[in-house]
Design a protein around this motif. Structure first.
Motif, PDB file in Angstrom:
ATOM      1  N   VAL A 145      18.181  56.933  16.466  1.00 17.98           N
ATOM      2  CA  VAL A 145      18.224  55.836  15.487  1.00 17.98           C
ATOM      3  C   VAL A 145      19.158  54.717  15.952  1.00 17.98           C
ATOM      4  CG1 VAL A 145      18.926  55.226  13.139  1.00 17.98           C
ATOM      5  CG2 VAL A 145      17.609  57.302  13.543  1.00 17.98           C
ATOM      6  N   THR A 146      20.309  55.087  16.498  1.00 18.69           N
ATOM      7  CA  THR A 146      21.327  54.073  16.809  1.00 18.69           C
ATOM      8  C   THR A 146      21.322  53.624  18.268  1.00 18.69           C
ATOM      9  OG1 THR A 146      22.978  55.735  17.378  1.00 18.69           O
ATOM     10  CG2 THR A 146      22.860  55.056  15.064  1.00 18.69           C
ATOM     11  N   TRP A 156      29.050  49.395  14.339  1.00 17.97           N
ATOM     12  CA  TRP A 156      27.910  48.826  13.595  1.00 17.97           C
ATOM     13  C   TRP A 156      27.367  47.579  14.296  1.00 17.97           C
ATOM     14  CZ3 TRP A 156      24.799  51.169  10.620  1.00 17.97           C
ATOM     15  CH2 TRP A 156      25.219  52.176   9.791  1.00 17.97           C
ATOM     16  N   LYS A 157      28.279  46.784  14.834  1.00 13.96           N
ATOM     17  CA  LYS A 157      27.816  45.576  15.562  1.00 13.96           C
ATOM     18  C   LYS A 157      27.008  45.972  16.778  1.00 13.96           C
ATOM     19  CE  LYS A 157      31.589  42.554  14.084  1.00 13.96           C
ATOM     20  NZ  LYS A 157      32.837  41.889  14.499  1.00 13.96           N
ATOM     21  N   MET A 158      27.427  47.044  17.476  1.00 14.34           N
ATOM     22  CA  MET A 158      26.660  47.490  18.641  1.00 14.34           C
ATOM     23  C   MET A 158      25.286  47.989  18.221  1.00 14.34           C
ATOM     24  SD  MET A 158      29.283  49.456  21.206  1.00 14.34           S
ATOM     25  CE  MET A 158      29.575  50.764  20.048  1.00 14.34           C
ATOM     26  N   ILE A 159      25.226  48.694  17.105  1.00 15.89           N
ATOM     27  CA  ILE A 159      23.928  49.213  16.621  1.00 15.89           C
ATOM     28  C   ILE A 159      22.997  48.078  16.226  1.00 15.89           C
ATOM     29  CG2 ILE A 159      22.839  50.527  14.764  1.00 15.89           C
ATOM     30  CD1 ILE A 159      25.349  52.336  14.775  1.00 15.89           C
ATOM     31  N   ASN A 160      23.538  47.059  15.565  1.00 16.04           N
ATOM     32  CA  ASN A 160      22.713  45.973  15.052  1.00 16.04           C
ATOM     33  C   ASN A 160      22.369  44.931  16.124  1.00 16.04           C
ATOM     34  OD1 ASN A 160      22.595  46.983  12.464  1.00 16.04           O
ATOM     35  ND2 ASN A 160      24.564  46.064  11.915  1.00 16.04           N
ATOM     36  N   SER A 161      23.068  44.965  17.237  1.00 13.32           N
ATOM     37  CA  SER A 161      22.814  43.918  18.246  1.00 13.32           C
ATOM     38  C   SER A 161      21.540  44.215  19.030  1.00 13.32           C
ATOM     39  CB  SER A 161      24.008  43.828  19.171  1.00 13.32           C
ATOM     40  OG  SER A 161      24.172  45.029  19.881  1.00 13.32           O
TER      41      SER A 161
END
Length: 199
Positions: A149-150, A194-199
């Motif tokens: 997922v991530t 979270w920023k790494m996951i969303n980038s």
């Protein structure tokens, strides 16, 4: 940390499968199974010995009773003193043998009880090992789900720092990341992840 820019994702997948196979190795379960089988064999042998000794004690008890009867008959018939002494010695010998057999029976009974306790302990350890294996499998499945997922694979070997790899399947790129927990708060670390996951 190894530079992950040249890592092949397919090789990484194969390595992950090999790692999971290695983690599933159940040498301890085999060892506990062997211990349990040996314990059952010893217990069966001890029960057989126990039965043989009980039969022997019963035979000696019958012999003792026969000697007592013969002694009584010899005394009532006013038999010679030598015959009475002989019968008395036989009776004492049979009583001594019975006492030895009773002591041996007590030792075997203690061994059987000890084997029962060992078998129960091995069964508890086997159940605990089975639960640990299930917990490990569940943790591996969770880790696989989180990574899917991530796109983040954490490095769980070094607990002193927060690190891992970001895998981008489409681009076939692997990037390493690391956070110093002594310099960042838990909140800042979470935000960065979270920023790494969303980038």
């Amino acid at each position: 940390m190894v530079d992950g820019s040249n890592i092949d994702v397919e090789k990484l997948k194969l390595f992950s499968k090999d790692l999971v196979g290695f983690l599933k190795d159940d040498k301890d379960a085999c060892f506990f199974k062997q211990c349990l089988e040996q314990s059952n064999a010893l217990q069966s042998h001890s029960h057989s010995q126990y039965q043989l000794l009980r039969d022997s004690i019963q035979d000696y008890q019958e012999k003792i009773n026969a000697c007592k009867q013969r002694t009584t008959e010899a005394q009532s018939e006013a038999a010679a003193d030598a015959e009475i002494d002989k019968l008395q010695k036989e009776l004492e010998q049979e009583i001594q043998r019975e006492q030895l057999l009773r002591e041996e029976l007590r030792v075997i009974t203690d061994e059987v009880n000890d084997l029962d306790h060992q078998r129960a302990s091995i069964e508890e350890q086997r159940q605990l090992l089975k639960k640990l294996e299930q917990d490990q499998l569940r943790a591996e499945m969770k880790l696989s789900l989180y990574a899917s997922v991530t796109s983040i694979i954490p490095d769980l070997d070094d607990q002193s720092k927060i690190s891992g790899q970001i895998v981008e399947r489409d681009k076939k790129v692997v990037e390493n990341f690391e956070f110093d927990s002594s310099k960042l708060t838990t909140f800042d670390t979470c935000n960065s992840i979270w920023k790494m996951i969303n980038s």
